[in-house]
Design a protein around this motif. Structure first.
Motif, PDB file in Angstrom:
ATOM      1  N   ALA A 331       0.756  -1.161  -0.111  1.00  0.00           N
ATOM      2  CA  ALA A 331       0.050   0.061   0.060  1.00  0.00           C
ATOM      3  C   ALA A 331       0.926   1.296  -0.060  1.00  0.00           C
ATOM      4  O   ALA A 331       0.673   1.975  -0.726  1.00  0.00           O
ATOM      5  N   GLU A 353       4.195   0.267  -4.778  1.00  0.00           N
ATOM      6  CA  GLU A 353       3.400   1.046  -3.833  1.00  0.00           C
ATOM      7  C   GLU A 353       2.425   1.258  -4.705  1.00  0.00           C
ATOM      8  O   GLU A 353       2.450   1.848  -5.671  1.00  0.00           O
ATOM      9  N   GLY A 355      -0.940   1.377  -3.056  1.00  0.00           N
ATOM     10  CA  GLY A 355      -2.258   1.832  -2.127  1.00  0.00           C
ATOM     11  C   GLY A 355      -2.963   0.911  -1.992  1.00  0.00           C
ATOM     12  O   GLY A 355      -2.816  -0.234  -1.962  1.00  0.00           O
ATOM     13  N   ARG A 356      -4.335   1.005  -1.572  1.00  0.00           N
ATOM     14  CA  ARG A 356      -5.364   0.005  -1.290  1.00  0.00           C
ATOM     15  C   ARG A 356      -6.556   0.499  -2.175  1.00  0.00           C
ATOM     16  O   ARG A 356      -7.409   1.147  -1.688  1.00  0.00           O
ATOM     17  N   SER A 544      -4.392  -5.643  10.151  1.00  0.00           N
ATOM     18  CA  SER A 544      -4.679  -4.910   8.747  1.00  0.00           C
ATOM     19  C   SER A 544      -6.047  -3.927   9.122  1.00  0.00           C
ATOM     20  O   SER A 544      -6.129  -3.220   8.401  1.00  0.00           O
ATOM     21  N   SER A 547      -4.947  -0.557   9.681  1.00  0.00           N
ATOM     22  CA  SER A 547      -4.207   0.120   8.355  1.00  0.00           C
ATOM     23  C   SER A 547      -5.364   0.673   7.502  1.00  0.00           C
ATOM     24  O   SER A 547      -5.319   1.610   6.901  1.00  0.00           O
ATOM     25  N   ASP A 548      -6.400  -0.280   7.316  1.00  0.00           N
ATOM     26  CA  ASP A 548      -7.542  -0.006   6.266  1.00  0.00           C
ATOM     27  C   ASP A 548      -8.337   1.248   6.862  1.00  0.00           C
ATOM     28  O   ASP A 548      -8.688   2.123   6.314  1.00  0.00           O
ATOM     29  N   ALA A 551      -7.710   4.847   6.000  1.00  0.00           N
ATOM     30  CA  ALA A 551      -8.251   5.685   5.113  1.00  0.00           C
ATOM     31  C   ALA A 551      -9.122   6.874   5.427  1.00  0.00           C
ATOM     32  O   ALA A 551      -9.668   7.799   4.774  1.00  0.00           O
ATOM     33  N   LYS A 612      -1.416   7.931   7.812  1.00  0.00           N
ATOM     34  CA  LYS A 612      -2.113   7.643   6.668  1.00  0.00           C
ATOM     35  C   LYS A 612      -1.234   7.612   5.175  1.00  0.00           C
ATOM     36  O   LYS A 612      -1.432   6.744   4.427  1.00  0.00           O
ATOM     37  N   LEU A 616      -0.856   4.266   3.532  1.00  0.00           N
ATOM     38  CA  LEU A 616      -1.660   4.095   2.304  1.00  0.00           C
ATOM     39  C   LEU A 616      -1.121   4.780   0.935  1.00  0.00           C
ATOM     40  O   LEU A 616      -1.554   4.425  -0.102  1.00  0.00           O
ATOM     41  N   SER A 619      -2.757  10.374  -2.090  1.00  0.00           N
ATOM     42  CA  SER A 619      -4.420  10.145  -2.527  1.00  0.00           C
ATOM     43  C   SER A 619      -4.519  10.463  -4.015  1.00  0.00           C
ATOM     44  O   SER A 619      -5.304  10.021  -4.896  1.00  0.00           O
ATOM     45  N   SER A 623      -5.676   5.235  -6.035  1.00  0.00           N
ATOM     46  CA  SER A 623      -5.199   3.648  -5.601  1.00  0.00           C
ATOM     47  C   SER A 623      -5.384   2.976  -7.035  1.00  0.00           C
ATOM     48  O   SER A 623      -4.521   2.151  -7.533  1.00  0.00           O
TER      49      SER A 623
END
Length: 669
Positions: A331, A353, A355-356, A544, A547-548, A551, A612, A616, A619, A623
């Motif tokens: 991510a 990398e 992102g998600r 995780s 981490s999510d 966002a 963030k 991630l 922006s 992603s």
């Protein structure tokens, strides 16, 4: 209670076999059969447990009939009369036919097991035939229970009336039903009703690969509970440029993948999997590692990248197995550094990398809670395989955290435990059950307005519509393993319809629940991201999930059950840097809630924004765009590799030709 009833009924039958008592025998037999029906309808877990103990339905039914026959023989001896030979012979004939059906069903299943299963692919070119009824093909215990019911009833009638004719008649009906079932099942072995041969199916599959020309895809293998790891990548995969395909290895997984328009193929055997080497497939993403992953990695014409199903500070997020892939997609920069520090053989040049892309729909931070209640999501992870006490907060802190949250009258708690909670450590499972009871008790002590019948009806309507769209993936058929092959091409636009229906269902779900009522969420719907969007605060463990959740930019807290000091805890786990750290006694919960409700007290907002970015990535570009760019580059690398292979093989006499390189434009669809 169910087990006790079953045990008492069989014990009573055993006693009546020694000391005949017709009313007690009939009552015990009726109770035992009623319990069997109940088990099959709503207690499949107990059915499986009995099977593991080698007392499955077949054994229980056989013992039940045997005890009834012994009781009838004893009754006849007391009356100095014969006549039980007839019912016994017919009963034995029925059981012989039952086991004959079982033997033929094995032959039919093997004959109907295709080397390839598909979804969302037009299989009209294959002469597939309808499967036999599942009752005959795959449910021996259920079959014996249903077909043997007339025989058991006839034996009981013989005991009640003293007439052996009832036993002959009942067992005869069962025997005739079994004979008819054997005929129906055996008819599927006739030449005109056999499915296509393995060679024919594989030839069709090769032709489909040549026509569809897949370029990108996802490979997945795992247990039934791991399907969520693949499902989270369906939508991002569908949005990529190219012609995607999903490659599975386990037959049962075909029904675990949620609704999608992407073609799905299941190749259980490794020698059939190798046929992909000669296709136009260029790159595969891998959401998880499994024992069978090494098999697909042998294909040199396909590039492989590990995308994981979530990132955290745990060692599992930098597994040494990752070095087996061509690339590892993460991510953000935090994961890149995690691999560098772990020193597991993954080179920095192979890390990309992206992102998600799954998090594009996450609602971002808007300040103080908007409603009357502060929505708190407690989503602890499971205990893990290594026994580390810091893995999950459920055992050491879960009940304290929940009590502290429930003590605040303006908190609405949403508890979403990990599906594997308790699977390794029974203490975690027990703590989970106690937490659920605490929440139920708190709800019983709360009062307030409830949504009207219109909201409940709307949820039911939305649920039915979503179920229709997601379950219509399969055409109705009695054979679960073949119905994937029986469907035609997917309904155009169904994936978009599922997305819209899911959004409508989420809105209806929350609207149908009282704003004051605490919730325990254990079903697949609503998913964790839907809960993110409702939450004003997340409390979780190092996983995780954190981490999510980053966002959203909203406040979060992490329970420290590791035994480390807060300073050492923050240093050991970078995802905790912007969190409020809670001790196992949950003493910090009131102050945490105060900071959530008053943005002026939120001194971690900037830290969350910085974290963030590290977790991630930026922006912009989005992603999904970075995901697409990474896939394009990987496909181009695969094409260049194929060209080099072709050039080398052209200079080696007798060397096998390389797989087709396809058109370079395939990477753009």
């Amino acid at each position: 209670m169910v087990i006790a009833l079953l045990a008492v009924s069989f014990l009573t039958l055993a006693v009546t076999a020694v000391v005949p008592n017709v009313p007690a025998m009939i009552a015990a037999a009726v109770v035992s059969i009623a319990v069997e029906v109940f088990l099959y309808r709503s207690q499949r877990g107990l059915v499986a447990m009995f099977a593991k103990m080698h007392v499955d339905t077949t054994v229980r039914h056989l013992v039940r009939d045997l005890l009834i026959v012994v009781a009838l023989v004893r009754l006849q001896e007391q009356d100095d009369e014969g006549g039980m030979a007839g019912p016994l012979l017919v009963l034995l004939a029925f059981y012989g036919l039952h086991f004959a059906i079982q033997a033929v069903s094995v032959v039919v299943r093997r004959a109907r097991t295709t080397p390839v299963l598909t979804r969302n692919i037009d299989t009209s070119g294959l002469p597939l035939t309808a499967a036999p009824p599942a009752l005959l093909l795959r449910r021996p215990g259920h079959r014996l229970l249903i077909l043997g019911l007339p025989a058991t009833a006839g034996l009981l009638g013989a005991g009640a009336s003293g007439e052996a004719l009832w036993g002959v008649a009942g067992a005869g009906v069962s025997a005739l039903a079994a004979l008819a079932g054997l005929f129906v099942l055996g008819s599927h072995l006739l030449p005109g009703r056999r499915p296509p041969s393995e060679a024919a199916v594989l030839a069709w599959f090769d032709a489909w690969l040549a026509e569809y020309k897949p370029t990108i895809g996802m490979y997945f293998s795992g247990g039934a509970a791991s399907a969520y790891q693949a499902n989270m990548w369906l939508e991002p995969l569908a949005k990529l440029d190219g012609r995607p395909v999903i490659v599975l290895r386990e037959r049962f997984m075909m029904q675990k993948i949620t609704a999608t328009d992407i073609p799905i193929v299941c190749l259980p055997q490794v020698h059939h999997l190798m046929r992909l080497e000669h296709s136009t497939l260029q790159a595969l993403i891998h959401p998880s590692n499994s024992g069978k992953t090494s098999q697909v990695l042998r294909i040199p014409t396909i590039k492989h990248t590990f995308v994981n199903h979530g990132e955290s500070d745990k060692l599992s997020s930098c597994n040494p197995y990752a070095k087996a892939y061509d690339e590892v997609w993460v991510a953000g920069p935090e994961a890149r550094e995690r691999y560098a520090l772990a020193d597991v053989g993954v080179e920095d040049k192979d890390i990309v990398e992206i992102g998600r892309p799954q998090l594009d729909g996450i609602v971002t931070y808007k300040g103080a809670p908007q409603g009357e209640y502060t929505d708190v999501l407690y989503a602890p992870t499971w205990e893990g395989w290594d026994g580390n006490p810091g893995n999950t907060s459920v055992v050491a802190a879960g009940e304290n955290l929940v009590r502290a949250l429930l003590a605040d009258p303006k908190v609405r708690l949403v508890y979403k435990p990990h599906p594997l909670t308790g699977s390794v450590d029974p203490r975690a499972g027990a703590a989970d059950l106690r937490i659920r009871e605490l929440i139920r008790a708190a709800n019983r002590g709360r009062t307030g307005a409830r949504p009207g019948p219109e909201a409940v009806a709307e949820l039911a309507r939305r649920t039915a519509e979503l179920d229709r769209l997601t379950t219509s993936t399969f055409r109705e058929s009695a054979d679960n393993l073949e119905r994937m092959m029986l469907q035609t091409a997917p309904e155009p636009g169904r994936a978009a319809a599922v997305t819209a229906a899911t959004s409508a269902w989420v809105e209806a779900y929350w609207a149908a629940l009282p704003a004051w009522e605490h919730q325990i969420v254990t079903d697949a719907r609503p998913d964790i991201q839907t809960c993110f969007n409702r939450a004003d605060l997340l409390i979780s463990d190092v996983s995780s999930v954190i981490s999510d959740y980053m966002a959203s930019g909203k406040p979060y807290a992490v329970a420290n059950t590791s035994g480390l000091s807060e300073t050492a805890f923050r240093e050991a786990f970078p995802t905790v840097r912007a969190a409020t750290v809670l001790t196992p006694d949950a003493a910090g919960v009131p102050a945490l809630l105060e900071r959530v409700r008053d943005p002026e007290l939120d001194d971690l907002r900037e830290a969350r924004a910085e974290l963030k970015l590290r977790l991630l990535g930026p922006s912009e570009p989005p992603s999904q765009v970075r995901f697409n760019d990474a896939m394009r580059a990987l496909c181009e690398s695969a094409l260049q590799h194929r060209r080099r292979m072709t050039e080398r093989e052209a200079h080696i006499p007798g060397q096998r030709a390389a797989a087709p390189t396809g058109d370079p434009e395939l990477t753009t669809g």
